[in-house]
Design a protein around this motif. Structure first.
Motif, PDB file in Angstrom:
ATOM      1  N   ALA B 230      19.055   1.388   7.852  1.00 35.19           N
ATOM      2  CA  ALA B 230      18.770   1.349   6.286  1.00 35.19           C
ATOM      3  C   ALA B 230      17.764   0.191   5.943  1.00 35.19           C
ATOM      4  O   ALA B 230      17.000   0.458   5.039  1.00 35.19           O
ATOM      5  CB  ALA B 230      20.234   0.909   5.410  1.00 35.19           C
ATOM      6  N   LEU B 231      17.759  -0.907   6.701  1.00 33.99           N
ATOM      7  CA  LEU B 231      16.753  -1.853   6.544  1.00 33.99           C
ATOM      8  C   LEU B 231      15.420  -1.195   6.860  1.00 33.99           C
ATOM      9  O   LEU B 231      14.401  -1.572   6.150  1.00 33.99           O
ATOM     10  CB  LEU B 231      17.106  -3.199   7.116  1.00 33.99           C
ATOM     11  CG  LEU B 231      18.278  -3.919   6.578  1.00 33.99           C
ATOM     12  CD1 LEU B 231      18.599  -5.076   7.346  1.00 33.99           C
ATOM     13  CD2 LEU B 231      17.720  -4.640   5.165  1.00 33.99           C
ATOM     14  N   GLN B 232      15.389  -0.670   7.954  1.00 33.66           N
ATOM     15  CA  GLN B 232      13.953  -0.017   8.456  1.00 33.66           C
ATOM     16  C   GLN B 232      13.437   0.942   7.474  1.00 33.66           C
ATOM     17  O   GLN B 232      12.380   1.073   7.043  1.00 33.66           O
ATOM     18  CB  GLN B 232      14.264   0.753   9.732  1.00 33.66           C
ATOM     19  CG  GLN B 232      14.331  -0.360  11.026  1.00 33.66           C
ATOM     20  CD  GLN B 232      14.707   0.241  12.361  1.00 33.66           C
ATOM     21  OE1 GLN B 232      15.445   1.099  12.352  1.00 33.66           O
ATOM     22  NE2 GLN B 232      14.050  -0.357  13.433  1.00 33.66           N
ATOM     23  N   GLU B 233      14.373   1.681   6.821  1.00 35.87           N
ATOM     24  CA  GLU B 233      14.315   2.717   5.933  1.00 35.87           C
ATOM     25  C   GLU B 233      13.423   2.032   4.620  1.00 35.87           C
ATOM     26  O   GLU B 233      12.563   2.537   4.160  1.00 35.87           O
ATOM     27  CB  GLU B 233      15.127   3.595   5.346  1.00 35.87           C
ATOM     28  CG  GLU B 233      15.715   4.679   6.436  1.00 35.87           C
ATOM     29  CD  GLU B 233      14.645   5.684   6.713  1.00 35.87           C
ATOM     30  OE1 GLU B 233      13.910   6.067   5.746  1.00 35.87           O
ATOM     31  OE2 GLU B 233      14.396   6.257   7.956  1.00 35.87           O
ATOM     32  N   ILE B 234      14.090   1.075   4.185  1.00 35.53           N
ATOM     33  CA  ILE B 234      13.658   0.246   2.940  1.00 35.53           C
ATOM     34  C   ILE B 234      12.400  -0.251   3.176  1.00 35.53           C
ATOM     35  O   ILE B 234      11.298  -0.269   2.499  1.00 35.53           O
ATOM     36  CB  ILE B 234      14.735  -0.849   2.643  1.00 35.53           C
ATOM     37  CG1 ILE B 234      16.072  -0.025   2.231  1.00 35.53           C
ATOM     38  CG2 ILE B 234      14.170  -1.767   1.583  1.00 35.53           C
ATOM     39  CD1 ILE B 234      17.090  -1.166   2.006  1.00 35.53           C
ATOM     40  N   ALA B 235      12.212  -0.603   4.564  1.00 37.09           N
ATOM     41  CA  ALA B 235      10.673  -1.517   4.891  1.00 37.09           C
ATOM     42  C   ALA B 235       9.756  -0.326   4.794  1.00 37.09           C
ATOM     43  O   ALA B 235       8.653  -0.720   4.443  1.00 37.09           O
ATOM     44  CB  ALA B 235      10.942  -2.197   6.247  1.00 37.09           C
ATOM     45  N   LEU B 241       5.001   2.261  -0.942  1.00 35.50           N
ATOM     46  CA  LEU B 241       4.754   1.933  -2.047  1.00 35.50           C
ATOM     47  C   LEU B 241       3.679   1.122  -2.422  1.00 35.50           C
ATOM     48  O   LEU B 241       2.730   1.213  -3.196  1.00 35.50           O
ATOM     49  CB  LEU B 241       6.119   1.505  -2.608  1.00 35.50           C
ATOM     50  CG  LEU B 241       6.012   0.667  -4.128  1.00 35.50           C
ATOM     51  CD1 LEU B 241       5.871   1.853  -5.250  1.00 35.50           C
ATOM     52  CD2 LEU B 241       7.177  -0.008  -4.661  1.00 35.50           C
ATOM     53  N   GLU B 242       3.525   0.188  -1.245  1.00 34.83           N
ATOM     54  CA  GLU B 242       2.317  -0.685  -1.271  1.00 34.83           C
ATOM     55  C   GLU B 242       1.114   0.150  -1.080  1.00 34.83           C
ATOM     56  O   GLU B 242       0.123  -0.130  -1.731  1.00 34.83           O
ATOM     57  CB  GLU B 242       2.376  -1.873  -0.214  1.00 34.83           C
ATOM     58  CG  GLU B 242       3.103  -3.007  -0.758  1.00 34.83           C
ATOM     59  CD  GLU B 242       3.339  -3.889   0.614  1.00 34.83           C
ATOM     60  OE1 GLU B 242       2.520  -4.225   1.347  1.00 34.83           O
ATOM     61  OE2 GLU B 242       4.479  -4.603   0.447  1.00 34.83           O
ATOM     62  N   ASP B 243       1.128   1.031  -0.264  1.00 33.99           N
ATOM     63  CA  ASP B 243      -0.074   2.033   0.027  1.00 33.99           C
ATOM     64  C   ASP B 243      -0.403   2.651  -1.191  1.00 33.99           C
ATOM     65  O   ASP B 243      -1.726   2.631  -1.526  1.00 33.99           O
ATOM     66  CB  ASP B 243       0.193   3.002   1.061  1.00 33.99           C
ATOM     67  CG  ASP B 243       0.274   2.529   2.593  1.00 33.99           C
ATOM     68  OD1 ASP B 243      -0.467   1.483   2.807  1.00 33.99           O
ATOM     69  OD2 ASP B 243       0.505   3.128   3.258  1.00 33.99           O
ATOM     70  N   SER B 244       0.558   3.241  -2.033  1.00 35.56           N
ATOM     71  CA  SER B 244       0.377   3.894  -3.257  1.00 35.56           C
ATOM     72  C   SER B 244      -0.478   2.889  -4.225  1.00 35.56           C
ATOM     73  O   SER B 244      -1.436   3.616  -4.642  1.00 35.56           O
ATOM     74  CB  SER B 244       1.623   4.379  -3.704  1.00 35.56           C
ATOM     75  OG  SER B 244       2.243   5.395  -2.601  1.00 35.56           O
ATOM     76  N   ILE B 248      -3.920   3.403  -6.309  1.00 32.67           N
ATOM     77  CA  ILE B 248      -4.180   3.381  -7.631  1.00 32.67           C
ATOM     78  C   ILE B 248      -5.090   2.317  -7.958  1.00 32.67           C
ATOM     79  O   ILE B 248      -5.825   2.626  -8.778  1.00 32.67           O
ATOM     80  CB  ILE B 248      -2.689   3.206  -8.231  1.00 32.67           C
ATOM     81  CG1 ILE B 248      -1.903   4.479  -7.870  1.00 32.67           C
ATOM     82  CG2 ILE B 248      -3.016   3.217  -9.729  1.00 32.67           C
ATOM     83  CD1 ILE B 248      -0.551   4.163  -8.167  1.00 32.67           C
ATOM     84  N   ALA B 249      -4.880   1.099  -7.320  1.00 36.05           N
ATOM     85  CA  ALA B 249      -5.773   0.063  -7.675  1.00 36.05           C
ATOM     86  C   ALA B 249      -7.225   0.285  -7.545  1.00 36.05           C
ATOM     87  O   ALA B 249      -8.100   0.085  -8.153  1.00 36.05           O
ATOM     88  CB  ALA B 249      -5.173  -1.387  -7.230  1.00 36.05           C
ATOM     89  N   GLY B 250      -7.511   0.941  -6.327  1.00 35.70           N
ATOM     90  CA  GLY B 250      -8.818   1.360  -5.678  1.00 35.70           C
ATOM     91  C   GLY B 250      -9.521   2.278  -6.581  1.00 35.70           C
ATOM     92  O   GLY B 250     -10.360   2.142  -7.184  1.00 35.70           O
TER      93      GLY B 250
END
Lengths: 193, 255
Positions: B230-235, B241-244, B248-250
Motif C-alpha cells: 500500500a505504501l508503494q502504491e501511495i508513493a 500527481l507530481e508529474d501532472s 500543468i505548471a509547465g
C-alpha cells in the motif's frame, strides 16, 4: 571491556545481564529471525558478501584447528553478522549489530563457558559449515533449516552448560563436605557408625 | 564455602521487585512513579528506605528524576540505538522497505507466540485493543485508529512473553508513532486502505483469540506485506500527481 562503549544503551543490557534467564528469550528472538535472514542471504548475497562469509568461515576453522576457543567465539559472531549483512536489510543489520555487541560483552551468558566445551565447539563448527554451504549454494530453504537448527542446538548447549555448572557445584560440596557436621572431612564413617 | 545467611536488606528487596516489574514490562518506559510518600506507604516502608531503593535503580539507569522531583522509568534503548536508525531512515527513505521486511518476520513470530502462550489476560487486552480500533474506525477518526493500531501490536508483543523482543519492539513502536518510518496518517487517510487494514487486524485478533499459532503468523505476515504494498502504491500515486502538477505548471508557463 564493557563500560567502554555505549553507556546509555546499557540500561537494557544491565537489566538483561542481571537476569540470566533472559538468555533464552534472546536466543528465541535470534531463532525467530535467523531462519528468514539466512534464506534472504542465500537469495541475495553478492560475490563480496560470499567472500566475507568465506573469510569468517575460514577464520572459524583456523581457530578451531588451533584449539583457540576465544578466537573461535569471536569469529562465530563475525560469521553471523556477515549473514545479516548479506540480507541487505539496513534495519536488521542495525538491530543485530547491537545485539551481537551485547553477546560479545557477555550480557546474555558466558560464552567462554560454552566454547570451552569441545563437543559443543565441534557441533557449532559443523552447523556453521552447513549454513555457509547452503548460503553459498543459494539454497534458501536449506539455509533456513540450518540456521534454525543451529540456534536450537545453541539453546540446548546453553541449558546443558548451565546444568553442568550447577551439577559441578554439587559435586564440590559433596567432595569437600557440607562443613556443617562435627568432624569435617570424616566422610564415609557415616555408614559404619 | 560461605554459609552465613543474612536477611535481605529491605531497600534491596524493593529495588529488586521494581526491577523485575521493569524487566517484565509492567513498569513502562516514560511512566511517572507515585510520589515518594505514597510509594513508601504502598511498600509499607519508611521514606529513607524507599529513597535508598530508588537511588539504587537510578544508579543502574532504570529510573531518572525529572522536573519537580518526579521519578520516571527510563527508556530501555536510548538515543544511541534509535538515533542512528532514525538517521538512516531520513537519509535513505527506501530503508522503510527494510523496516517492513524486518517487521513482517518479527510480527509473524510474535503473533505465533501470542497465540501459543497468551494468557486469558493477554487475550483480553488484545481483544480490547481491537475493539478500540473498530470504534475509532466507526467514528472515522484516522489518527485515533492509527494509535489504536500501534497499541494492538504492542499487546501482541506482550502476549508473546519474550522480554527481549518486547523491549526492542516497544522502542521501535515509539519510533513508529513518531512517524520515523513512514507517514502513517497518509496510509490511514485512504478509506479503502483503512477497511482492509481493519480486516487484517481482525484476522490476527481472531487467530490469537482462538489460540491458532500458524494462522496468527500467516495473517500477521500478510498484514505487513499489505502495508508495504500500500505504501508503494501511495508513493507511486504521489509521483504521478507530481508529474501532472509539473506538466500543468509547465503549460501555464508557455501560455
Amino acid at each position: 571491556m564493557n563500560a567502554k562503549n555505549a553507556p546509555r544503551t546499557d540500561v537494557l543490557a544491565n537489566l538483561l545481564r542481571s537476569h540470566p534467564e533472559t538468555a533464552y528469550d534472546y536466543l528465541e528472538f535470534r531463532r525467530l529471525l535467523a531462519g528468514q535472514a539466512s534464506a534472504f542471504a542465500a537469495e541475495r548475497a553478492t560475490p563480496e558478501d560470499l567472500a566475507r562469509l568465506r573469510a569468517c568461515m575460514e577464520a572459524m576453522e583456523a581457530a578451531h584447528a588451533n584449539d583457540d576457543p576465544a578466537e573461535e567465539a569471536a569469529a562465530d559472531i563475525n560469521f553471523h553478522m556477515a549473514i545479516y549483512k548479506a540480507t541487505h536489510n539496513a534495519v536488521m543489520v542495525h538491530i543485530m549489530a547491537r545485539l551481537f555487541e551485547l553477546l560479545r560483552q557477555g550480557v546474555f551468558f558466558d560464552r567462554s563457558d560454552l566454547y570451552l566445551r569441545r563437543g559443543v565447539r565441534d557441533g557449532f563448527l559443523r552447523q556453521h559449515q552447513a549454513l555457509f554451504k547452503a548460503i553459498s549454494a543459494g539454497d534458501a530453504a536449506t539455509a533456513r533449516g540450518a540456521a534454525e537448527a543451529h540456534l536450537q542446538s545453541t539453546v540446548e548447549a546453553l541449558r546443558e552448560a548451565q546444568k553442568a555448572d550447577h551439577r559441578r557445584d554439587i559435586s564440590i560440596r559433596r567432595r569437600d563436605g557440607s562443613g556443617l557436621v562435627a568432624k569435617a572431612g570424616d566422610k564415609g564413617k557415616r555408614l559404619d557408625k | 564455602m560461605s554459609t552465613s545467611i543474612r536477611p535481605a536488606k529491605l531497600a534491596d528487596s524493593i529495588a529488586e521487585r521494581m526491577e523485575m516489574l521493569i524487566l517484565e514490562g509492567s513498569l513502562r518506559p516514560g511512566e511517572r512513579l507515585l510520589p515518594e510518600r505514597e510509594l513508601a506507604a504502598k511498600f509499607d516502608v519508611s521514606r529513607p528506605t524507599l529513597r535508598e531503593a530508588l537511588e539504587k535503580l537510578e544508579k543502574k539507569g532504570l529510573l531518572y528524576s525529572g522536573r519537580g522531583g518526579a521519578t520516571h522509568v527510563a527508556a530501555m534503548l536510548g538515543d544511541e540505538f534509535t538515533g542512528p536508525l532514525a538517521t538512516i531512515l531520513q537519509t535513505k527513505p527506501e530503508t522503510t522497505a527494510d523496516y517492513l521486511e524486518f517487521r513482517s518476520i518479527v510480527e509473524g513470530s510474535a503473533s505465533y507466540l501470542a497465540a501459543l502462550r497468551g494468557s486469558d489476560v493477554d487475550r483480553e487486552l488484545v481483544h480490547s485493543c481491537f475493539l478500540k480500533m473498530e470504534a475509532a474506525h466507526g467514528k472515522d477518526d484516522p489518527s485515533e485508529e492509527a494509535d489504536a493500531d500501534a497499541d494492538f501490536h504492542i499487546a501482541v508483543y506482550e502476549a508473546s512473553h519474550n522480554v527481549v523482543m518486547l523491549h526492542i519492539m516497544r522502542s521501535l513502536a515509539e519510533m513508529l508513532r513518531g512517524e520515523v518510518f513512514y507517514n502513517r496518517a497518509r496510509l490511514y487517510q485512504r478509506r479503502g486502505v483503512r477497511e482492509l487494514l481493519l480486516g487484517q487486524h481482525r484476522a490476527v485478533h481472531d487467530a490469537v483469540m482462538a489460540g491458532d499459532p500458524l494462522a496468527a503468523r500467516a495473517s500477521a505476515e500478510a498484514h505487513i506485506h499489505f502495508t508495504h504494498e500500500a505504501l508503494q502504491e501511495i508513493a507511486a500515486a504521489d509521483a504521478r500527481l507530481e508529474d501532472s502538477l509539473r506538466r500543468i505548471a509547465g503549460e501555464d508557463g508557455h501560455s
